[in-house]
Design a protein around this motif. Structure first.
Motif, PDB file in Angstrom:
ATOM      1  N   ILE A   1       0.864  -1.179   0.000  1.00 31.66           N
ATOM      2  CA  ILE A   1       0.000   0.000   0.000  1.00 31.66           C
ATOM      3  C   ILE A   1       0.899   1.227   0.000  1.00 31.66           C
ATOM      4  N   THR A   2       0.412   2.316  -0.561  1.00 30.42           N
ATOM      5  CA  THR A   2       1.231   3.512  -0.727  1.00 30.42           C
ATOM      6  C   THR A   2       0.652   4.717  -0.006  1.00 30.42           C
ATOM      7  N   MET A   3       1.528   5.444   0.681  1.00 32.16           N
ATOM      8  CA  MET A   3       1.196   6.747   1.242  1.00 32.16           C
ATOM      9  C   MET A   3       1.670   7.790   0.232  1.00 32.16           C
ATOM     10  N   VAL A   4       0.755   8.492  -0.397  1.00 30.08           N
ATOM     11  CA  VAL A   4       1.100   9.447  -1.449  1.00 30.08           C
ATOM     12  C   VAL A   4       0.973  10.870  -0.926  1.00 30.08           C
ATOM     13  N   LYS A   5       2.063  11.635  -1.030  1.00 32.57           N
ATOM     14  CA  LYS A   5       2.094  13.015  -0.561  1.00 32.57           C
ATOM     15  C   LYS A   5       2.714  13.904  -1.634  1.00 32.57           C
ATOM     16  N   LYS A   6       2.412  15.174  -1.566  1.00 27.08           N
ATOM     17  CA  LYS A   6       3.109  16.137  -2.416  1.00 27.08           C
ATOM     18  C   LYS A   6       4.332  16.644  -1.663  1.00 27.08           C
ATOM     19  N   PHE A   7       5.272  17.211  -2.391  1.00 22.59           N
ATOM     20  CA  PHE A   7       6.403  17.868  -1.748  1.00 22.59           C
ATOM     21  C   PHE A   7       5.870  18.966  -0.822  1.00 22.59           C
TER      22      PHE A   7
ATOM     23  N   SER B   1       6.500  10.660  -2.464  1.00 20.22           N
ATOM     24  CA  SER B   1       6.325  12.121  -2.474  1.00 20.22           C
ATOM     25  C   SER B   1       6.765  12.659  -3.829  1.00 20.22           C
ATOM     26  N   GLY B   2       6.020  13.616  -4.354  1.00 22.65           N
ATOM     27  CA  GLY B   2       6.364  14.157  -5.652  1.00 22.65           C
ATOM     28  C   GLY B   2       5.674  15.484  -5.909  1.00 22.65           C
ATOM     29  N   PRO B   3       5.937  16.088  -7.055  1.00 25.49           N
ATOM     30  CA  PRO B   3       5.281  17.344  -7.422  1.00 25.49           C
ATOM     31  C   PRO B   3       3.835  17.099  -7.811  1.00 25.49           C
TER      32      PRO B   3
END
Length: 306
Positions: A209-215, A240-242
């Motif tokens: 499972i993934t925790m997806v965040k923005k910078f 984490s990404g743009p």
């Protein structure tokens, strides 16, 4: 009610009570919610308002069994009334955490992973959160109109909710979006990425499972991610990404970003793994209930400790 039915009901009630006391998700209850959400007379599309209302009624009925308070947030689009369903725990606290998932589906299909899985997560969290000692108020929100043609518009249920929080100056610590949490694959090359080189870092098996965040995701998103990983209920990876990266904002958390809240998405990575995405093959039979329960368990354990 016959004596035999009474005994069965009593046993089920005691079993559910024991599971709640034990603080563990129940796979039988998860399956029952998935069936109730997906095996419906009509599909949960924006055109089928009656079906959306029936689904909202089901969500509300489950919330009412466990929550401190339950209410409906109604709004109108094209002269039709749509509903967010909201329940709250720990209402003595001022600062709150939002955990949300959308209950509408895209087109003429069951939408089991997308996103009956996320809504089922909310329903099971409601059971687990009952009578828990919390450090924050927790609002569970089931949104309508996440899917096209309303995605990225002010008519998304999550936009309406996030805007309401901002206008009313509600003290929000952060938000978690449960977006497709039930599809897992252990075969090689079952996981793809928006940028191919990412497979070197994350692997090519869709078993996590993934925790997806923005910078610059903010304090809450970082704290929640750390707590979830410490709970260690399931193989977890953080990304984490743009915001320009395809897929990173493909759910309701994007609207909380718009209003300046710290938010993240918990996901099985959607179409980067699940090829049933927005297809008639997105059925509950394709889901991994055991791993899905572990995701819910991780969210629960993080919420009560954060």
């Amino acid at each position: 009610m016959t004596r035999s039915k009474t005994l069965v009901f009593s046993f089920c009630f005691l079993l559910a009570s024991w599971c709640n006391a034990a603080g563990k998700p129940d796979t039988a209850i998860i399956k029952a919610h998935l069936k109730a959400l997906t095996k419906t007379p009509k599909y949960r599309t924006h055109q089928n308002v009656d079906q959306l209302n029936q689904t909202a009624d089901y969500i509300r009925s489950i919330f009412k069994q466990y929550a401190d308070s339950v209410y409906i947030q109604e709004y109108t689009v094209d002269q039709k009334i749509y509903k967010n369903v909201i329940c709250s725990f720990g209402t003595s606290h001022t600062k709150r955490i939002i955990v949300g998932a959308h209950y509408d589906s895209c087109g003429e299909q069951e939408g089991a992973d997308d996103n009956a899985s996320g809504v089922t997560g909310l329903l099971e969290l409601a059971r687990l959160l009952k009578d828990q000692k919390l450090n924050y108020r927790i609002d569970l929100v089931a949104y309508t109109l996440e899917e096209p043609p309303y995605f990225r518009t002010e008519y998304m249920g999550s936009y309406v909710h996030a805007k309401w929080l901002k206008l009313n100056k509600i003290d929000v610590y952060g938000m978690v979006s449960l977006e497709m949490i039930g599809y897992f694959k252990t075969e090689k090359k079952s996981q793809s990425y928006p940028v191919g080189i990412l497979s070197w870092f994350y692997g090519n098996k869709g078993d996590y499972i993934t925790m997806v965040k923005k910078f610059g995701a903010g304090k809450f998103a970082n704290s929640f991610t750390s707590g979830f990983k410490k709970a260690n209920t399931i193989l977890t990876k953080t990304f984490s990404g743009p915001t320009s990266l395809p897929g990173i904002d493909f759910s309701d958390h994007l609207n909380y970003w718009k209003f300046g809240y710290s938010a993240l998405m918990i996901t099985d990575t959607s179409f980067y793994r699940n090829k049933n995405y927005h297809q008639v093959t997105d059925t509950m039979e394709t889901l991994d209930i055991n791993r899905m329960a572990k995701v819910i368990d991780g969210v629960f354990k993080t919420l009560i400790k954060i």
